[in-house]
Design an enzyme around this catalytic site. Sequence first.
Site, PDB file in Angstrom:
ATOM      1  N   TYR A 158      36.153 -43.486  58.373  1.00 47.77           N
ATOM      2  CA  TYR A 158      36.125 -42.666  57.174  1.00 47.77           C
ATOM      3  C   TYR A 158      35.415 -41.335  57.438  1.00 47.77           C
ATOM      4  O   TYR A 158      34.321 -41.289  58.008  1.00 47.77           O
ATOM      5  CB  TYR A 158      35.407 -43.386  56.019  1.00 47.77           C
ATOM      6  CG  TYR A 158      35.316 -42.523  54.787  1.00 47.77           C
ATOM      7  CD1 TYR A 158      36.449 -42.214  54.046  1.00 47.77           C
ATOM      8  CD2 TYR A 158      34.099 -41.977  54.370  1.00 47.77           C
ATOM      9  CE1 TYR A 158      36.388 -41.408  52.926  1.00 47.77           C
ATOM     10  CE2 TYR A 158      34.018 -41.163  53.249  1.00 47.77           C
ATOM     11  CZ  TYR A 158      35.169 -40.873  52.535  1.00 47.77           C
ATOM     12  OH  TYR A 158      35.114 -40.063  51.442  1.00 47.77           O
ATOM     13  N   GLY A 199      37.819 -39.918  49.577  1.00 45.50           N
ATOM     14  CA  GLY A 199      37.829 -40.464  48.220  1.00 45.50           C
ATOM     15  C   GLY A 199      38.933 -41.483  48.050  1.00 45.50           C
ATOM     16  O   GLY A 199      39.086 -42.425  48.838  1.00 45.50           O
ATOM     17  N   HIS A 255      37.841 -28.527  47.235  1.00 45.31           N
ATOM     18  CA  HIS A 255      36.668 -28.928  46.470  1.00 45.31           C
ATOM     19  C   HIS A 255      35.889 -27.732  45.934  1.00 45.31           C
ATOM     20  O   HIS A 255      35.013 -27.898  45.082  1.00 45.31           O
ATOM     21  CB  HIS A 255      35.742 -29.796  47.332  1.00 45.31           C
ATOM     22  CG  HIS A 255      36.249 -31.188  47.543  1.00 45.31           C
ATOM     23  ND1 HIS A 255      37.560 -31.475  47.854  1.00 45.31           N
ATOM     24  CD2 HIS A 255      35.613 -32.402  47.484  1.00 45.31           C
ATOM     25  CE1 HIS A 255      37.708 -32.779  47.986  1.00 45.31           C
ATOM     26  NE2 HIS A 255      36.546 -33.367  47.762  1.00 45.31           N
ATOM     27  N   ASN A 298      28.425 -33.455  50.902  1.00 39.78           N
ATOM     28  CA  ASN A 298      28.020 -34.754  50.379  1.00 39.78           C
ATOM     29  C   ASN A 298      26.507 -34.850  50.225  1.00 39.78           C
ATOM     30  O   ASN A 298      25.834 -35.517  50.999  1.00 39.78           O
ATOM     31  CB  ASN A 298      28.494 -35.845  51.343  1.00 39.78           C
ATOM     32  CG  ASN A 298      29.361 -36.863  50.637  1.00 39.78           C
ATOM     33  OD1 ASN A 298      29.153 -37.144  49.477  1.00 39.78           O
ATOM     34  ND2 ASN A 298      30.327 -37.411  51.354  1.00 39.78           N
ATOM     35  N   ARG A 300      -6.256 -32.889  18.128  1.00 36.90           N
ATOM     36  CA  ARG A 300      -7.060 -33.980  18.676  1.00 36.90           C
ATOM     37  C   ARG A 300      -6.336 -34.733  19.802  1.00 36.90           C
ATOM     38  O   ARG A 300      -6.965 -35.220  20.743  1.00 36.90           O
ATOM     39  CB  ARG A 300      -7.407 -34.953  17.545  1.00 36.90           C
ATOM     40  CG  ARG A 300      -8.322 -36.058  17.939  1.00 36.90           C
ATOM     41  CD  ARG A 300      -8.874 -36.856  16.751  1.00 36.90           C
ATOM     42  NE  ARG A 300      -8.147 -36.737  15.510  1.00 36.90           N
ATOM     43  CZ  ARG A 300      -7.693 -37.796  14.815  1.00 36.90           C
ATOM     44  NH1 ARG A 300      -7.865 -39.021  15.257  1.00 36.90           N
ATOM     45  NH2 ARG A 300      -7.066 -37.608  13.669  1.00 36.90           N
TER      46      ARG A 300
END
Length: 530
Positions: free
Chosen positions: A72, A79, A102, A215, A303
Amino acid sequence: MDMHTVVNGEGAKRGLERVVVGDGRASGVTASDVLAVARGGARVELSKEAVAALAAAREIVDALAAKPDPVYGVSTGFGALATRHISQDLRTQLQRNIVRSHAAGMGPRVEREVVRALMFLRLKTVCSGHTGVRPEVAQTMADVLNAGITPVVHEYGSLGCSGDLAPLSHCALTLMGEGEAEGPDGTVRPAAELLAEHGIQPVELREKEGLALLNGTDGMLGMLIMALADLDTLYKSADITAALSLEALLGTDKVLAPELHAIRPHPGQADSAANMLAVLKGSGLTGHHQDDAPRVQDAYSVRCAPQVAGAGRDTLAHARLVAERELASAVDNPVVLPDGRVESNGNFHGAPVAYVLDFLAIAAADLGSIAERRTDRLLDKNRSHGLPPFLADDAGVDSGLMIAQYTQAALVSELKRLAVPASADSIPSSAMQEDHVSMGWSAARKLRTAVGNLARVIAVELYAATRAVELREGLTPAPATRAVIDAVREAGVGGPGPDRFLAPDLAAAEAFVREGRLVAAAESVTGPLR
């Protein structure tokens, strides 16, 4: 002016600073390194160790690329298209195509410092030796940063999973000599022209390199680191303005006693109380809460200031821990392991960073909310213990700070909307392969807006509190308060008097807070605040 301008002035002084990537430190780089590069223009250099790690990992990728078995990111699609085996003659095109396809961001450009941070952080991971990128690609990334070339990156395009894909793709596109980038002079031009002018050769990506450049959680991490730096200043600033408001309201500083906070040992609470006590030391205004209109206790917004600001400080501490862990990480998919394996993983999911980005937005909203309540109390004659309505010179003829508080209220309302978590959402993508995402980029973008608004809210409280203290004639403020008032007046923020055009005063107060001058003025008397 955005909150990130707080550090830009310091950065200019660091122009010759040098940051070495991969110098043997476990985390690779520090938050200070990120700020130096993103905001200060520090020069980036690769260590010998980093170059060696890059070369070793590349040998592993090259060996796998030569084998017939699909791996891969090396010899497959990406994807939902990862099932296709890609032949060697198409792999350069594959890496080039993933960057081009992309780089699909839309909307306005994000800030220069954000782009520099995400580029530098991606370079940090590339140099870890876990990505398989060649040394020459990493060097080109450093060269682009050092040349002051900033890729055009758009607001929308990241789901915070599989990394900040579109933003990082626009940066990778610049390395290829494509798309648009901003030059050192601030002009947007074709990236190819800018690279040529600076003698930088565009890269031709090989197996896995396109994917490795995209990535990562680098955009959201960079914005987290910058937000932490800005919020550190703002939390100290809020302690100071809370102390000034307590003083102006003739409140008691007894609630700040260390022994009271020791029995509820949240460290941020103790630090906030200590800061307020340091600012109030020597005040002639505190302790008058029984004089004209007896009251047993001050209102919660006065306070409980240390408890609220302290909870935010502890949230900051947790967020810093997450940022440090992420800085020590090598985020990529697949990754190259020391034993030679190249394995897929899910480390690119942005959930750890996204959560703390949202936590910080919630804390910022609450800090702004309590500051606004104190401001409103200063302006209300029924609750301010003797101050004129709206701190006006001639109430009725003059409106005083009435509309300054409107503006502050609008900012707080916006802070509350920005506190809605982005990370609670997820929307599937990539044909349901990427079916759960972090939305961390969106969390980071809204936090940047929240930080800027918080600075404005604190500035309005500062404006009101300094005026209110000056209206307490016959009472002597604390030395630190006096130093703050003198410094803010010198900075162009006007004091009490008839109505005038308020926007310039508020802008000057905002800059005074953002640039750390409020903290510096107080610390000139108190010494370093926590």
